[in-house]
Scaffold this motif. Structure first.
Motif, PDB file in Angstrom:
ATOM      1  N   THR A 274      -4.540 -12.579   4.154  1.00 45.92           N
ATOM      2  CA  THR A 274      -3.053 -12.302   3.533  1.00 45.92           C
ATOM      3  C   THR A 274      -3.380 -13.778   2.161  1.00 45.92           C
ATOM      4  O   THR A 274      -3.281 -13.236   1.283  1.00 45.92           O
ATOM      5  CB  THR A 274      -1.791 -12.794   3.874  1.00 45.92           C
ATOM      6  N   PHE A 275      -4.244 -15.081   2.451  1.00 49.33           N
ATOM      7  CA  PHE A 275      -4.081 -15.549   1.111  1.00 49.33           C
ATOM      8  C   PHE A 275      -5.652 -15.326   0.671  1.00 49.33           C
ATOM      9  O   PHE A 275      -5.800 -15.141  -0.782  1.00 49.33           O
ATOM     10  CB  PHE A 275      -4.940 -17.119   1.524  1.00 49.33           C
ATOM     11  N   ARG A 276      -6.256 -14.538   1.417  1.00 51.28           N
ATOM     12  CA  ARG A 276      -7.746 -13.904   0.636  1.00 51.28           C
ATOM     13  C   ARG A 276      -7.115 -13.358  -0.382  1.00 51.28           C
ATOM     14  O   ARG A 276      -7.647 -13.246  -1.172  1.00 51.28           O
ATOM     15  CB  ARG A 276      -8.744 -13.673   1.816  1.00 51.28           C
ATOM     16  N   SER A 277      -6.191 -12.166   0.106  1.00 50.36           N
ATOM     17  CA  SER A 277      -6.459 -10.827  -0.710  1.00 50.36           C
ATOM     18  C   SER A 277      -5.476 -11.497  -1.685  1.00 50.36           C
ATOM     19  O   SER A 277      -5.887 -10.385  -2.970  1.00 50.36           O
ATOM     20  CB  SER A 277      -5.424  -9.878  -0.082  1.00 50.36           C
ATOM     21  N   ARG A 280      -7.759 -13.692  -4.130  1.00 49.72           N
ATOM     22  CA  ARG A 280      -8.862 -12.880  -4.812  1.00 49.72           C
ATOM     23  C   ARG A 280      -8.380 -11.760  -5.495  1.00 49.72           C
ATOM     24  O   ARG A 280      -8.783 -10.210  -6.294  1.00 49.72           O
ATOM     25  CB  ARG A 280     -10.040 -11.615  -3.703  1.00 49.72           C
ATOM     26  N   GLY A 281      -6.606 -10.947  -5.366  1.00 47.20           N
ATOM     27  CA  GLY A 281      -6.165  -9.916  -6.014  1.00 47.20           C
ATOM     28  C   GLY A 281      -6.623  -8.430  -5.651  1.00 47.20           C
ATOM     29  O   GLY A 281      -6.586  -7.908  -6.263  1.00 47.20           O
ATOM     30  N   THR A 282      -6.840  -8.515  -4.551  1.00 44.67           N
ATOM     31  CA  THR A 282      -7.166  -7.510  -4.073  1.00 44.67           C
ATOM     32  C   THR A 282      -5.559  -7.145  -2.580  1.00 44.67           C
ATOM     33  O   THR A 282      -5.266  -7.612  -2.646  1.00 44.67           O
ATOM     34  CB  THR A 282      -8.028  -7.265  -3.541  1.00 44.67           C
ATOM     35  N   PRO A 283      -6.181  -5.135  -2.604  1.00 42.76           N
ATOM     36  CA  PRO A 283      -4.978  -5.110  -1.500  1.00 42.76           C
ATOM     37  C   PRO A 283      -5.762  -5.575  -0.323  1.00 42.76           C
ATOM     38  O   PRO A 283      -6.106  -5.721   0.184  1.00 42.76           O
ATOM     39  CB  PRO A 283      -5.351  -3.905  -1.434  1.00 42.76           C
ATOM     40  N   ALA A 284      -3.704  -6.080   0.531  1.00 46.55           N
ATOM     41  CA  ALA A 284      -4.350  -6.476   2.168  1.00 46.55           C
ATOM     42  C   ALA A 284      -5.075  -5.996   3.083  1.00 46.55           C
ATOM     43  O   ALA A 284      -4.356  -4.815   2.643  1.00 46.55           O
ATOM     44  CB  ALA A 284      -3.334  -7.276   1.865  1.00 46.55           C
TER      45      ALA A 284
END
Length: 284
Positions: A274-277, A280-284
């Motif tokens: 969740t932090f990564r998405s 990055r502003g990308t869908p989880a």
């Protein structure tokens, strides 16, 4: 996703051994020659002391996911190993002092945010910088050994002036004291062990001594300091690489992905993915 660029210390041809002074224009030129994107994430193995000229525009700068704005006349210190990114560099002017670890014998703690020295401290800091720049340019008047020794002393003066430019003077942490030794050991071994007791045993201190020294230096316990270092490396790897969560867990020394997820969620409130998405502003 933009990979982190590891940047090795490579001074100019006429620079003394271990140190260099450049302006923003020279930085952009060197970056082009080395094909380094200054707006992308970089992890240098040397110190950056960034100064924005008093009559220049402010400079946005990101250091390990914290966004700073260096004001006109302000300073920011980036340590070796920190991941940083320049913003709008062409709109500002300034000076950067870079040096390799060990070039100076003192290492006062860096400011957590950009420093804008007040009067009359600013005059003393500016004078220290001018003296350093002048001596740096005067390469032929002394032997190389004497020149390097002079520059070490002048850089130490500048660092001490900046360290005391804040409203609260920094705590004194001897280079070979408990906290500095603990900090170095954490940098070396945080992927191997997450137990303060292991560091204490390796360094010959009690856990209470390490905790007391770390509290004095950082305002947090030794365990909190160690955990924060692990969280920081986790975030770096999540944002700047495509490695799977389980692979990151193994790299950071967690026995299972479940333990890793539980640890990260405890400190960040989100799962690693969740932090990564979100970062990055990308869908989880």
């Amino acid at each position: 996703m933009t990979e982190i660029t590891d940047v090795a210390y490579r001074p100019g041809l006429n620079a003394p051994i271990g140190m260099d002074v450049i302006d923003f224009a020279e930085l952009r030129s060197r970056a082009r020659n080395r094909q380094i994107d200054l707006a992308g994430p970089q992890r240098p193995d040397f110190h950056h002391l960034i100064h924005v000229h008093a009559d220049a525009d402010a400079l946005p700068h990101t250091v390990d996911f914290t966004e700073h704005v260096i004001p006109p006349g302000g300073w920011l210190w980036v340590r070796p190993g920190q991941v940083h990114q320049y913003g709008a560099l062409t709109r500002s002017r300034g000076t950067i002092v870079i040096w390799s670890p060990g070039f100076v014998t003192i290492d006062p703690p860096p400011p957590e945010t950009p420093v804008l020295p007040g009067e009359p401290v600013r005059n003393a800091v500016d004078l220290a910088l001018r003296h350093l720049i002048s001596d740096y340019a005067d390469l032929g008047s002394m032997t190389l050994e004497a020149h390097n020794r002079s520059l070490r002393m002048l850089l130490e003066v500048l660092l001490l002036r900046l360290a005391h430019a804040r409203s609260t003077p920094p705590a004194s942490n001897p280079a070979n004291g408990p906290f500095e030794r603990f900090r170095a050991a954490v940098e070396r071994d945080f992927t191997r062990t997450h137990r303060v007791a292991d560091y204490a045993a390796d360094l010959g201190y009690s856990t209470r001594t390490l905790t007391r020294a770390t509290l004095s230096a950082t305002g947090r316990t030794a365990k909190s300091y160690l955990d924060a270092r692990i969280v920081l490396e986790t975030k770096r790897m999540l944002v700047h690489s495509d490695r799977a969560s389980a692979d990151i867990a193994r790299h950071l020394g967690f026995s299972t992905p479940g333990d890793f997820n539980k640890f990260f969620r405890k400190h960040d409130g989100r799962t690693p993915l969740t932090f990564r998405s979100q970062a990055r502003g990308t869908p989880a």
